[in-house]
Design a protein around this motif. Structure first.
Motif, PDB file in Angstrom:
ATOM      1  N   HIS A 190       0.821  -1.215   0.000  1.00 17.90           N
ATOM      2  CA  HIS A 190       0.000   0.000   0.000  1.00 17.90           C
ATOM      3  C   HIS A 190       0.859   1.272   0.000  1.00 17.90           C
TER       4      HIS A 190
ATOM      5  N   HIS B 272       0.926   4.121  -3.032  1.00 20.14           N
ATOM      6  CA  HIS B 272       0.540   5.543  -2.964  1.00 20.14           C
ATOM      7  C   HIS B 272       1.337   6.391  -3.954  1.00 20.14           C
TER       8      HIS B 272
ATOM      9  N   SER C 199       0.727   9.789   5.235  1.00 20.97           N
ATOM     10  CA  SER C 199      -0.635   9.255   5.293  1.00 20.97           C
ATOM     11  C   SER C 199      -1.109   9.208   6.740  1.00 20.97           C
TER      12      SER C 199
ATOM     13  N   ASP D 222      -6.841   7.170  -0.174  1.00 22.56           N
ATOM     14  CA  ASP D 222      -6.837   5.770  -0.601  1.00 22.56           C
ATOM     15  C   ASP D 222      -7.795   5.499  -1.770  1.00 22.56           C
TER      16      ASP D 222
ATOM     17  N   TYR E 115      -4.288   3.819  -7.852  1.00 25.84           N
ATOM     18  CA  TYR E 115      -2.826   3.794  -7.719  1.00 25.84           C
ATOM     19  C   TYR E 115      -2.314   2.371  -7.467  1.00 25.84           C
TER      20      TYR E 115
HETATM   21 ZN    ZN Z   1      -3.155   5.106   2.307  1.00 26.60          ZN
END
Ligand code: ZN
Ligand code: KG4
Length: 348
Positions: A118, A122, A146, A317, A321
């Motif tokens: 994750h 991003h 984040s 989120d 991506y």
């Molecule tokens: Zn995130």
């Protein structure tokens, strides 16, 4: 295996259930659909995320969200060449929903399955709609800001990065969220603070810039939160209430302190590594004051600086991506071997 042209990206690491269909051709990476369902309304009631509740919402939303993404992209499963999914980090209950769904779809549709971290994912928001010619180049300093992470990395290529530093306690987004709570603002706090800050004076309250001069690339935001707590306690002593102008000025001062630390450290990392390219990513990158400050300082202190920051909608989120990252890190694995990993990080 032939190169994929269309990838379905699935992201369920926290309280958003997201799926997107993304295409890559000679002109670059383009979004065909990008659907995000959020359980923020429910989480707001509790002032933060309740993991079990977030997982329950993920289960309810995952199939409708994937269906909608495919429908909006005007395609069918036949047109999809691969499935990309967030494998971690995040809340285990939430991650499992996306990972197990992606595994099942990969087996049933017979499509390659690509796990994506994750956090690196991003950064790939910067490749979306940039056009092949203006897409990010290496080496590049990456700042991830984040809700759970604040990290600086030196990207040398796709999947090749060196960890430079990160937060020793709260992440930048977490600091926004916790300070917002102290001001009585709704979760998630970052956008609420930035809205109020528009009418506030960033110099109204003197707040600390933790680790600004620490000569490394680490961060610490818990001291800032404590300073805000002390100020709020002082302003509300003797049963007084925070006025709207207190809230506006505190918001502007908090935002300015976070922006100062993030921008100074990022530019210092670029100077130290003799790198002119900077990529920013993560929900906090949606903050205008922070992005402007990083760009301003980069143009002052670096010779030929390029600073890439995704549009706000792609900072928070989403599945787009995750799919974009899979085009450049196309390493499919056996679906039966994929396991959600809540503890993945950039520092490994
Ligand atoms: Zn995130
Ligand atoms: O990347 P993200 O969507 O989720 C995680 O992976 O954590 O980031 C969420 C974080 C939250 O802490 C939220 O308060 C913050 O991003 N955020 C902002 C803004 N919009 C979202 N922080 C500052 N300014 C904003 N405009």
């Amino acid at each position: 295996m032939k190169k994929p042209k269309i990838i379905l990206g699935i992201e369920t690491s926290c309280d958003e259930t997201a799926a997107a269909v993304v295409q890559k051709d000679q002109s670059g990476v383009k979004i065909l659909s990008n659907v995000v369902a959020t359980s923020i309304d429910i989480q707001t009631k509790y002032g933060g995320i309740v993991p079990e509740q977030a997982a329950r919402e993920q289960i309810a939303s995952i199939i409708p969200v994937i269906d909608e993404a495919i429908k909006q992209a005007r395609c069918t499963p036949d047109n999809i060449d691969a499935i990309a999914v967030t494998e971690g980090p995040g809340l285990i209950g939430s991650l499992l929903v996306g990972v197990e769904t992606a595994k099942s779809l990969s087996l049933v549709w017979q499509k390659p399955l690509v796990p994506i971290n994750h956090l690196t994912g991003h950064f790939y928001a910067n490749w979306i709609n940039s056009g092949e010619q203006n897409s990010p180049t290496f080496p590049s300093i990456g700042l991830l800001i984040s809700g759970g992470h604040t990290d600086l990395v030196l990207f040398k290529g796709h999947g090749k990065y060196e960890y430079l530093g990160g937060t020793r306690d709260d992440a930048a987004g977490e600091c926004f969220d916790k300070c917002a709570r102290l001001l009585g603002l709704p979760y998630p706090g970052g956008s609420a603070i930035s809205k109020l800050a528009e009418e506030g004076d960033p110099k109204a309250f003197k707040l600390p810039r933790p680790m600004l001069d620490s000569k490394d690339f680490d961060f610490s935001f818990s001291g800032l939160k404590t300073a805000v707590l002390n100020l709020v306690q002082e302003l509300t002593s003797n049963n007084r209430l925070l006025t709207i102008s207190h809230k506006q000025n505190l918001s502007a001062s908090i935002q300015e302190a976070i922006a100062d630390v993030l921008s100074e450290k990022t530019i210092a990392a670029a100077q130290y590594n003799h790198v002119e390219h900077i990529m920013v990513a993560g929900g906090v990158a949606a903050n205008k004051v922070i992005s402007t400050k990083i760009k301003q300082l980069a143009s002052e202190k670096l010779e030929k600086a390029t600073v890439l920051i995704p549009p706000p909608k792609l900072c928070t989120d989403n599945g787009a991506y995750i799919a974009a990252a899979a085009f450049y890190n196309f390493h499919p694995i056996d679906p039966l071997k994929l396991q959600a990993n809540p503890n993945l990080s950039l520092n490994q």
